[in-house]
Design a protein around this motif. Structure first.
Motif, PDB file in Angstrom:
ATOM      1  N   TYR A 107     -34.371 -31.733  95.809  1.00  0.00           N
ATOM      2  CA  TYR A 107     -35.489 -30.806  95.622  1.00  0.00           C
ATOM      3  C   TYR A 107     -35.774 -30.464  94.161  1.00  0.00           C
ATOM      4  O   TYR A 107     -36.936 -30.338  93.775  1.00  0.00           O
ATOM      5  CB  TYR A 107     -35.212 -29.505  96.406  1.00  0.00           C
ATOM      6  CG  TYR A 107     -34.841 -29.751  97.837  1.00  0.00           C
ATOM      7  CD1 TYR A 107     -35.783 -30.227  98.746  1.00  0.00           C
ATOM      8  CD2 TYR A 107     -33.533 -29.544  98.294  1.00  0.00           C
ATOM      9  CE1 TYR A 107     -35.445 -30.478 100.075  1.00  0.00           C
ATOM     10  CE2 TYR A 107     -33.187 -29.793  99.612  1.00  0.00           C
ATOM     11  CZ  TYR A 107     -34.139 -30.263 100.501  1.00  0.00           C
ATOM     12  OH  TYR A 107     -33.801 -30.519 101.803  1.00  0.00           O
ATOM     13  N   THR A 108     -34.732 -30.316  93.357  1.00  0.00           N
ATOM     14  CA  THR A 108     -34.935 -29.908  91.962  1.00  0.00           C
ATOM     15  C   THR A 108     -35.852 -30.854  91.196  1.00  0.00           C
ATOM     16  O   THR A 108     -36.730 -30.380  90.460  1.00  0.00           O
ATOM     17  CB  THR A 108     -33.582 -29.759  91.241  1.00  0.00           C
ATOM     18  OG1 THR A 108     -32.740 -28.879  91.997  1.00  0.00           O
ATOM     19  CG2 THR A 108     -33.778 -29.197  89.848  1.00  0.00           C
ATOM     20  N   PRO A 109     -35.728 -32.190  91.320  1.00  0.00           N
ATOM     21  CA  PRO A 109     -36.632 -33.066  90.570  1.00  0.00           C
ATOM     22  C   PRO A 109     -38.102 -32.854  90.910  1.00  0.00           C
ATOM     23  O   PRO A 109     -38.959 -32.910  90.021  1.00  0.00           O
ATOM     24  CB  PRO A 109     -36.168 -34.478  90.972  1.00  0.00           C
ATOM     25  CG  PRO A 109     -34.747 -34.305  91.358  1.00  0.00           C
ATOM     26  CD  PRO A 109     -34.672 -32.968  92.022  1.00  0.00           C
ATOM     27  N   HIS A 110     -38.407 -32.576  92.184  1.00  0.00           N
ATOM     28  CA  HIS A 110     -39.804 -32.339  92.576  1.00  0.00           C
ATOM     29  C   HIS A 110     -40.335 -31.037  91.965  1.00  0.00           C
ATOM     30  O   HIS A 110     -41.496 -30.952  91.548  1.00  0.00           O
ATOM     31  CB  HIS A 110     -39.917 -32.294  94.102  1.00  0.00           C
ATOM     32  CG  HIS A 110     -39.545 -33.584  94.774  1.00  0.00           C
ATOM     33  ND1 HIS A 110     -40.278 -34.736  94.611  1.00  0.00           N
ATOM     34  CD2 HIS A 110     -38.509 -33.889  95.603  1.00  0.00           C
ATOM     35  CE1 HIS A 110     -39.724 -35.716  95.317  1.00  0.00           C
ATOM     36  NE2 HIS A 110     -38.642 -35.222  95.911  1.00  0.00           N
ATOM     37  N   ILE A 111     -39.476 -30.025  91.926  1.00  0.00           N
ATOM     38  CA  ILE A 111     -39.874 -28.760  91.298  1.00  0.00           C
ATOM     39  C   ILE A 111     -40.103 -28.963  89.809  1.00  0.00           C
ATOM     40  O   ILE A 111     -41.100 -28.479  89.254  1.00  0.00           O
ATOM     41  CB  ILE A 111     -38.792 -27.684  91.567  1.00  0.00           C
ATOM     42  CG1 ILE A 111     -38.817 -27.299  93.046  1.00  0.00           C
ATOM     43  CG2 ILE A 111     -39.000 -26.463  90.676  1.00  0.00           C
ATOM     44  CD1 ILE A 111     -37.673 -26.401  93.477  1.00  0.00           C
ATOM     45  N   LEU A 112     -39.221 -29.695  89.159  1.00  0.00           N
ATOM     46  CA  LEU A 112     -39.396 -29.977  87.729  1.00  0.00           C
ATOM     47  C   LEU A 112     -40.665 -30.784  87.479  1.00  0.00           C
ATOM     48  O   LEU A 112     -41.367 -30.557  86.482  1.00  0.00           O
ATOM     49  CB  LEU A 112     -38.168 -30.726  87.193  1.00  0.00           C
ATOM     50  CG  LEU A 112     -36.877 -29.909  87.092  1.00  0.00           C
ATOM     51  CD1 LEU A 112     -35.703 -30.818  86.754  1.00  0.00           C
ATOM     52  CD2 LEU A 112     -37.005 -28.804  86.058  1.00  0.00           C
ATOM     53  N   ASP A 113     -40.983 -31.707  88.366  1.00  0.00           N
ATOM     54  CA  ASP A 113     -42.212 -32.494  88.219  1.00  0.00           C
ATOM     55  C   ASP A 113     -43.449 -31.596  88.269  1.00  0.00           C
ATOM     56  O   ASP A 113     -44.380 -31.748  87.466  1.00  0.00           O
ATOM     57  CB  ASP A 113     -42.312 -33.548  89.326  1.00  0.00           C
ATOM     58  CG  ASP A 113     -41.312 -34.689  89.156  1.00  0.00           C
ATOM     59  OD1 ASP A 113     -40.745 -34.820  88.051  1.00  0.00           O
ATOM     60  OD2 ASP A 113     -41.104 -35.427  90.134  1.00  0.00           O
ATOM     61  N   THR A 114     -43.464 -30.650  89.211  1.00  0.00           N
ATOM     62  CA  THR A 114     -44.616 -29.746  89.331  1.00  0.00           C
ATOM     63  C   THR A 114     -44.730 -28.834  88.121  1.00  0.00           C
ATOM     64  O   THR A 114     -45.824 -28.614  87.586  1.00  0.00           O
ATOM     65  CB  THR A 114     -44.498 -28.905  90.616  1.00  0.00           C
ATOM     66  OG1 THR A 114     -44.462 -29.780  91.750  1.00  0.00           O
ATOM     67  CG2 THR A 114     -45.686 -27.954  90.756  1.00  0.00           C
ATOM     68  N   LEU A 115     -43.606 -28.311  87.655  1.00  0.00           N
ATOM     69  CA  LEU A 115     -43.621 -27.459  86.461  1.00  0.00           C
ATOM     70  C   LEU A 115     -44.118 -28.245  85.250  1.00  0.00           C
ATOM     71  O   LEU A 115     -44.892 -27.729  84.435  1.00  0.00           O
ATOM     72  CB  LEU A 115     -42.224 -26.898  86.195  1.00  0.00           C
ATOM     73  CG  LEU A 115     -41.660 -25.948  87.264  1.00  0.00           C
ATOM     74  CD1 LEU A 115     -40.212 -25.588  86.946  1.00  0.00           C
ATOM     75  CD2 LEU A 115     -42.509 -24.690  87.389  1.00  0.00           C
ATOM     76  N   ALA A 116     -43.677 -29.496  85.129  1.00  0.00           N
ATOM     77  CA  ALA A 116     -44.106 -30.327  83.999  1.00  0.00           C
ATOM     78  C   ALA A 116     -45.603 -30.621  84.076  1.00  0.00           C
ATOM     79  O   ALA A 116     -46.302 -30.641  83.055  1.00  0.00           O
ATOM     80  CB  ALA A 116     -43.316 -31.629  83.988  1.00  0.00           C
ATOM     81  N   ARG A 117     -46.101 -30.829  85.282  1.00  0.00           N
ATOM     82  CA  ARG A 117     -47.537 -31.144  85.458  1.00  0.00           C
ATOM     83  C   ARG A 117     -48.404 -30.018  84.920  1.00  0.00           C
ATOM     84  O   ARG A 117     -49.452 -30.259  84.310  1.00  0.00           O
ATOM     85  CB  ARG A 117     -47.827 -31.390  86.931  1.00  0.00           C
ATOM     86  CG  ARG A 117     -49.305 -31.669  87.229  1.00  0.00           C
ATOM     87  CD  ARG A 117     -49.527 -31.884  88.708  1.00  0.00           C
ATOM     88  NE  ARG A 117     -50.943 -32.088  89.000  1.00  0.00           N
ATOM     89  CZ  ARG A 117     -51.435 -32.235  90.222  1.00  0.00           C
ATOM     90  NH1 ARG A 117     -50.606 -32.228  91.278  1.00  0.00           N
ATOM     91  NH2 ARG A 117     -52.732 -32.405  90.405  1.00  0.00           N
ATOM     92  N   TYR A 118     -47.955 -28.771  85.140  1.00  0.00           N
ATOM     93  CA  TYR A 118     -48.756 -27.618  84.709  1.00  0.00           C
ATOM     94  C   TYR A 118     -48.213 -26.982  83.424  1.00  0.00           C
ATOM     95  O   TYR A 118     -48.657 -25.909  83.029  1.00  0.00           O
ATOM     96  CB  TYR A 118     -48.817 -26.581  85.840  1.00  0.00           C
ATOM     97  CG  TYR A 118     -49.561 -27.098  87.044  1.00  0.00           C
ATOM     98  CD1 TYR A 118     -50.950 -27.170  87.055  1.00  0.00           C
ATOM     99  CD2 TYR A 118     -48.874 -27.562  88.164  1.00  0.00           C
ATOM    100  CE1 TYR A 118     -51.635 -27.675  88.151  1.00  0.00           C
ATOM    101  CE2 TYR A 118     -49.555 -28.068  89.269  1.00  0.00           C
ATOM    102  CZ  TYR A 118     -50.928 -28.126  89.253  1.00  0.00           C
ATOM    103  OH  TYR A 118     -51.608 -28.627  90.340  1.00  0.00           O
ATOM    104  N   ARG A 119     -47.259 -27.644  82.805  1.00  0.00           N
ATOM    105  CA  ARG A 119     -46.689 -27.202  81.533  1.00  0.00           C
ATOM    106  C   ARG A 119     -46.151 -25.768  81.619  1.00  0.00           C
ATOM    107  O   ARG A 119     -46.444 -24.924  80.769  1.00  0.00           O
ATOM    108  CB  ARG A 119     -47.723 -27.315  80.414  1.00  0.00           C
ATOM    109  CG  ARG A 119     -48.207 -28.745  80.193  1.00  0.00           C
ATOM    110  CD  ARG A 119     -49.196 -28.839  79.058  1.00  0.00           C
ATOM    111  NE  ARG A 119     -49.654 -30.216  78.878  1.00  0.00           N
ATOM    112  CZ  ARG A 119     -50.522 -30.609  77.948  1.00  0.00           C
ATOM    113  NH1 ARG A 119     -51.040 -29.702  77.109  1.00  0.00           N
ATOM    114  NH2 ARG A 119     -50.892 -31.856  77.853  1.00  0.00           N
ATOM    115  N   VAL A 120     -45.385 -25.525  82.651  1.00  0.00           N
ATOM    116  CA  VAL A 120     -44.808 -24.205  82.903  1.00  0.00           C
ATOM    117  C   VAL A 120     -43.298 -24.272  82.716  1.00  0.00           C
ATOM    118  O   VAL A 120     -42.647 -25.200  83.196  1.00  0.00           O
ATOM    119  CB  VAL A 120     -45.145 -23.725  84.325  1.00  0.00           C
ATOM    120  CG1 VAL A 120     -44.311 -22.500  84.699  1.00  0.00           C
ATOM    121  CG2 VAL A 120     -46.634 -23.408  84.435  1.00  0.00           C
TER     122      VAL A 120
END
Length: 279
Positions: A107-120
């Motif tokens: 799960y953590t990689p998917h969360i990191l991907d979403t955060l990176a997409r929105y630069r959060v």
């Protein structure tokens, strides 16, 4: 007689020097190319040192060299708080996103991907026993600017432990975070949000501030993606700290919900950030 003894001693010294030189050359060749036979290598006199291949930014975190580098920095003493920090400055409509219990490779990689997409940037309160199995995820958190906090080694209920057991849970986790992330954590969150006096005191001794939350997504109950989204969007406000989880159970609902509510908050004018040390 003395002449013969001197000759014999000189011959022994020369033989010893030759043996040392041969062993040293063989060692260098084996280290460089793994060959079994030592062969002299002649380089042009004008040639400079061989170019080194650049290392990836996280290499030193993934393969720490125990016993090398500067000694651990002693933590700065903090005021011992009697209650955890519940919110941050809301100036500029700021909010903080936090994730507990990880890292988890599912799960953590998917969360990191979403955060990176929105630069959060977000805060991840990690458990030491999960870190040792997923060091590369902490290295990625460091590379992408996220803050890593201490969530103990095994996620126990601290209020049932003796003081030295609490210290071990916290200290071991800070050590593995430093070895993997690159620096000691400055924030601590008690499992289940259950603090006691010892947890506050020991956290301060280790240079950590206690961080709680103001909005619980309830994802730990797996209530459904829509419920998690509603919890965040209805609780959003300046200074809010949102609690989510990236491990400890099936967090697929958390992953899907984050993809929905994060862009909605950004479009609503919220700035998702991480807190400074001074609060």
């Amino acid at each position: 007689m003395q002449k013969d003894q001197l000759f014999t001693r000189r011959r022994m010294l020369l033989a010893g020097a030759a043996a040392l030189g041969s062993a040293g050359t063989a060692g260098l060749v084996l280290a460089g190319g793994g060959e079994e036979t030592a062969r002299p290598v002649v380089a042009p006199a004008a040639a400079g040192p061989p170019a080194r291949r650049a290392l990836a930014p996280s290499t030193f975190r993934l393969q720490p060299l125990t016993g090398y580098g500067p000694p651990r920095t002693p933590p700065r003493r903090l005021k011992v708080r009697e209650e955890p920090i519940l919110q941050i400055s809301g100036s500029g409509r700021r909010m903080v996103l936090t994730f507990d219990d990880g890292p988890n490779p599912a799960y953590t990689p998917h969360i990191l991907d979403t955060l990176a997409r929105y630069r959060v940037r977000a805060m991840f309160f990690v458990c030491g026993e999960c870190v040792v199995e997923n060091r590369e995820l902490l290295a990625r958190m460091a590379d992408e600017g996220h803050v890593v906090g201490n969530h103990t080694w095994t996620h126990p209920l601290l209020t049932t432990l003796r003081r030295k057991e609490i210290r071990s849970e916290m200290e071991r986790t800070s050590d593995v975070i430093e070895d993997t992330y690159g620096e000691r954590p400055q924030w601590f969150r008690a499992p289940y949000g259950a603090w006691n006096r010892a947890a506050f005191q020991l956290g301060a001794d280790m240079g950590m501030e206690p961080m709680a939350w103001t909005v619980d997504t309830t994802d730990w109950m797996e209530p459904g993606t829509d419920t998690i989204i509603d919890q965040v969007e209805e609780g959003a406000a300046p200074g809010v700290v949102v609690l989510s989880h990236d491990a400890g159970g099936d967090r697929s609902q958390t992953v899907r919900a984050l993809r929905e509510w994060l862009p909605h908050l950004i479009d609503s004018g919220y700035h998702l950030t991480v807190p400074s040390r001074r609060v």
